[in-house]
Design a protein around this motif. Structure first.
Motif, mmCIF file in Angstrom:
data_model
loop_
_atom_site.group_PDB
_atom_site.id
_atom_site.type_symbol
_atom_site.label_atom_id
_atom_site.label_comp_id
_atom_site.label_asym_id
_atom_site.label_seq_id
_atom_site.Cartn_x
_atom_site.Cartn_y
_atom_site.Cartn_z
ATOM 1 N N ARG A 84 1.384 0.734 -9.334
ATOM 2 C CA ARG A 84 1.383 0.430 -7.902
ATOM 3 C C ARG A 84 1.229 1.743 -7.143
ATOM 4 O O ARG A 84 2.040 2.661 -7.272
ATOM 5 C CB ARG A 84 2.690 -0.259 -7.501
ATOM 6 C CG ARG A 84 2.903 -0.410 -6.005
ATOM 7 C CD ARG A 84 1.975 -1.422 -5.378
ATOM 8 N NE ARG A 84 2.196 -1.542 -3.937
ATOM 9 C CZ ARG A 84 1.469 -2.282 -3.136
ATOM 10 N NH1 ARG A 84 0.457 -2.999 -3.621
ATOM 11 N NH2 ARG A 84 1.732 -2.349 -1.845
ATOM 12 N N TRP A 116 0.872 3.992 -3.571
ATOM 13 C CA TRP A 116 1.354 3.933 -2.191
ATOM 14 C C TRP A 116 0.854 5.153 -1.439
ATOM 15 O O TRP A 116 0.530 6.186 -2.022
ATOM 16 C CB TRP A 116 2.885 3.891 -2.135
ATOM 17 C CG TRP A 116 3.545 5.140 -2.675
ATOM 18 C CD1 TRP A 116 3.854 5.402 -3.969
ATOM 19 C CD2 TRP A 116 3.960 6.289 -1.930
ATOM 20 N NE1 TRP A 116 4.434 6.639 -4.101
ATOM 21 C CE2 TRP A 116 4.515 7.206 -2.855
ATOM 22 C CE3 TRP A 116 3.920 6.636 -0.576
ATOM 23 C CZ2 TRP A 116 5.029 8.448 -2.473
ATOM 24 C CZ3 TRP A 116 4.427 7.877 -0.196
ATOM 25 C CH2 TRP A 116 4.979 8.761 -1.130
ATOM 26 N N ARG A 117 0.793 5.010 -0.115
ATOM 27 C CA ARG A 117 0.402 6.135 0.741
ATOM 28 C C ARG A 117 1.178 6.050 2.041
ATOM 29 O O ARG A 117 1.338 4.983 2.624
ATOM 30 C CB ARG A 117 -1.101 6.114 1.052
ATOM 31 C CG ARG A 117 -1.989 6.221 -0.177
ATOM 32 C CD ARG A 117 -3.403 6.577 0.205
ATOM 33 N NE ARG A 117 -3.513 7.972 0.567
ATOM 34 C CZ ARG A 117 -4.639 8.566 0.961
ATOM 35 N NH1 ARG A 117 -5.744 7.843 1.072
ATOM 36 N NH2 ARG A 117 -4.672 9.833 1.266
ATOM 37 N N TYR A 162 8.204 4.686 1.747
ATOM 38 C CA TYR A 162 6.962 4.073 1.285
ATOM 39 C C TYR A 162 6.943 3.942 -0.230
ATOM 40 O O TYR A 162 6.445 2.945 -0.773
ATOM 41 C CB TYR A 162 5.763 4.878 1.776
ATOM 42 C CG TYR A 162 5.625 4.847 3.275
ATOM 43 C CD1 TYR A 162 5.057 3.745 3.912
ATOM 44 C CD2 TYR A 162 6.087 5.903 4.063
ATOM 45 C CE1 TYR A 162 4.947 3.699 5.296
ATOM 46 C CE2 TYR A 162 5.982 5.866 5.439
ATOM 47 C CZ TYR A 162 5.416 4.759 6.052
ATOM 48 O OH TYR A 162 5.318 4.705 7.421
ATOM 49 N N ALA A 163 7.509 4.913 -0.909
ATOM 50 C CA ALA A 163 7.619 4.819 -2.360
ATOM 51 C C ALA A 163 8.560 3.688 -2.755
ATOM 52 O O ALA A 163 8.307 2.941 -3.715
ATOM 53 C CB ALA A 163 8.108 6.142 -2.932
ATOM 54 N N GLN A 203 9.180 0.990 -0.988
ATOM 55 C CA GLN A 203 8.508 -0.282 -0.703
ATOM 56 C C GLN A 203 7.527 -0.630 -1.823
ATOM 57 O O GLN A 203 7.409 -1.794 -2.214
ATOM 58 C CB GLN A 203 7.780 -0.197 0.638
ATOM 59 C CG GLN A 203 8.712 -0.170 1.846
ATOM 60 C CD GLN A 203 7.970 0.097 3.146
ATOM 61 O OE1 GLN A 203 6.785 0.434 3.148
ATOM 62 N NE2 GLN A 203 8.668 -0.065 4.258
ATOM 63 N N ALA A 204 6.838 0.380 -2.332
ATOM 64 C CA ALA A 204 5.901 0.154 -3.433
ATOM 65 C C ALA A 204 6.643 -0.323 -4.677
ATOM 66 O O ALA A 204 6.180 -1.219 -5.391
ATOM 67 C CB ALA A 204 5.123 1.426 -3.735
ATOM 68 N N VAL A 245 4.803 4.065 -10.247
ATOM 69 C CA VAL A 245 4.597 4.083 -8.800
ATOM 70 C C VAL A 245 4.079 5.472 -8.447
ATOM 71 O O VAL A 245 4.744 6.471 -8.714
ATOM 72 C CB VAL A 245 5.900 3.781 -8.037
ATOM 73 C CG1 VAL A 245 5.674 3.881 -6.535
ATOM 74 C CG2 VAL A 245 6.419 2.395 -8.401
ATOM 75 N N GLU A 269 1.794 8.085 -5.691
ATOM 76 C CA GLU A 269 1.238 8.332 -4.356
ATOM 77 C C GLU A 269 -0.245 8.638 -4.466
ATOM 78 O O GLU A 269 -0.674 9.414 -5.324
ATOM 79 C CB GLU A 269 1.978 9.496 -3.695
ATOM 80 C CG GLU A 269 1.680 9.669 -2.200
ATOM 81 C CD GLU A 269 0.346 10.353 -1.893
ATOM 82 O OE1 GLU A 269 -0.253 10.076 -0.842
ATOM 83 O OE2 GLU A 269 -0.085 11.169 -2.742
#
Length: 290
Positions: A185, A187-188, A207-208, A210-211, A235, A237
């Protein structure tokens, strides 16, 4: 009635690699195999070769030879796999999309006999991946990945029901292969911090997290169906299309979900799918939701 695994062949090296992969896949899951050759494949992948001295049409001769070679090859690889072969009087994309309505899954090579040097993915494979009604695996990448020596399936986890379908497909593949799954997954954050020391700041960490939550939510239900499969969670970025290429270099299969367009013209193949289909180091499976 269980649907067969369908593989499209045109006599090219790429389609023979796809055939070999499909035979192994059919044997792995106890499926019958249906070999499909479209007699009008040249509309997409180039003209048929000429066989001088024979009065019959070249495409008829090609069809006979393609089917004969495919049947012989499949029988030598796995004599226990039930195989039937058919020549369809249609162009390749229409023929394979129609077959996908009655297939457990569809397999194609990454390029056909007429693909120009430097072209990364044949037009048939790309069009079929975007229109098929069942999962489509495009057999591409390095030989060691195609042969399944990495013992790992990678799945890209997006949001929504298409993600769940892709995860279930990946877990089923891993169970059949006796290997692990790496669920990725990406994320950004809307704005990246300019100071590297700020990467773990709370404003970015959310954000991490949430991912991670999305990953756990999608994996939860599917994992209960395949309790014997080990899942490694990643996970990371960065853009998803880049985040998946690195693990695919050490994988037997990369699995991606796809959603159907509202106008029913086909699947929505976004940047992630396009990048993987053109650049992944292993076979890529595109799994439609529903």
């Amino acid at each position: 009635m269980e649907f067969p695994l369908v593989v499209g062949v045109d006599g090219s090296d790429g389609s023979l690699v796809a055939l070999d992969w499909a035979v192994e896949e059919a044997a792995r899951f106890g499926l019958s195999l249906r070999v499909v050759h479209a007699s009008l494949w040249e509309r997409y992948e180039g003209p048929v070769p000429s066989f001088g001295g024979d009065e019959r049409p070249a495409d008829e001769l090609v069809a006979e030879r393609v089917i004969a070679v495919a049947l012989q090859r499949a029988g030598q690889l796995h004599p226990d796999v039930k195989v039937d072969a058919v020549t369809v009087p249609s162009d390749a994309v229409d023929a394979l999309v129609d077959e996908s309505r009655r297939a457990a899954a569809l397999v194609t090579g990454s390029s056909g006999r007429g693909v120009l040097r430097g072209m990364l993915l044949g037009s048939v494979s790309l069009a079929v991946a975007g229109r098929a009604h069942c999962p489509v695996t495009v057999v591409r990448g390095e030989q060691r990945n195609i042969r399944g020596t990495a013992h790992k399936v990678v799945v890209g986890v997006e949001e929504g029901e298409e993600a769940a379908a892709a995860v279930r497909f990946a877990l089923r593949e891993a169970e059949g292969r006796g290997c692990e799954v790496e669920a990725v997954r990406a994320w950004r954050a809307p704005q990246q911090p300019t100071d590297p020391l700020m990467v773990l700041d709370d404003s970015v960490r959310v954000y991490a997290e949430q991912a991670t939550d999305v990953l756990e939510e999608v994996l939860g239900a599917a994992q209960s169906e395949y309790p014997r499969v080990t899942i490694r969670r990643t996970v990371v970025e960065g853009p998803a299309h880049k985040a998946l290429l690195q693990p695919s270099a050490d994988a037997d299969l990369l699995v991606l979900g796809a959603s159907r367009r509202p106008d029913h013209r086909g699947l929505h193949l976004g940047r992630v799918s396009h990048t993987a289909l053109h650049h992944a180091a292993c076979p890529v499976a595109v799994v439609p939701h529903g």
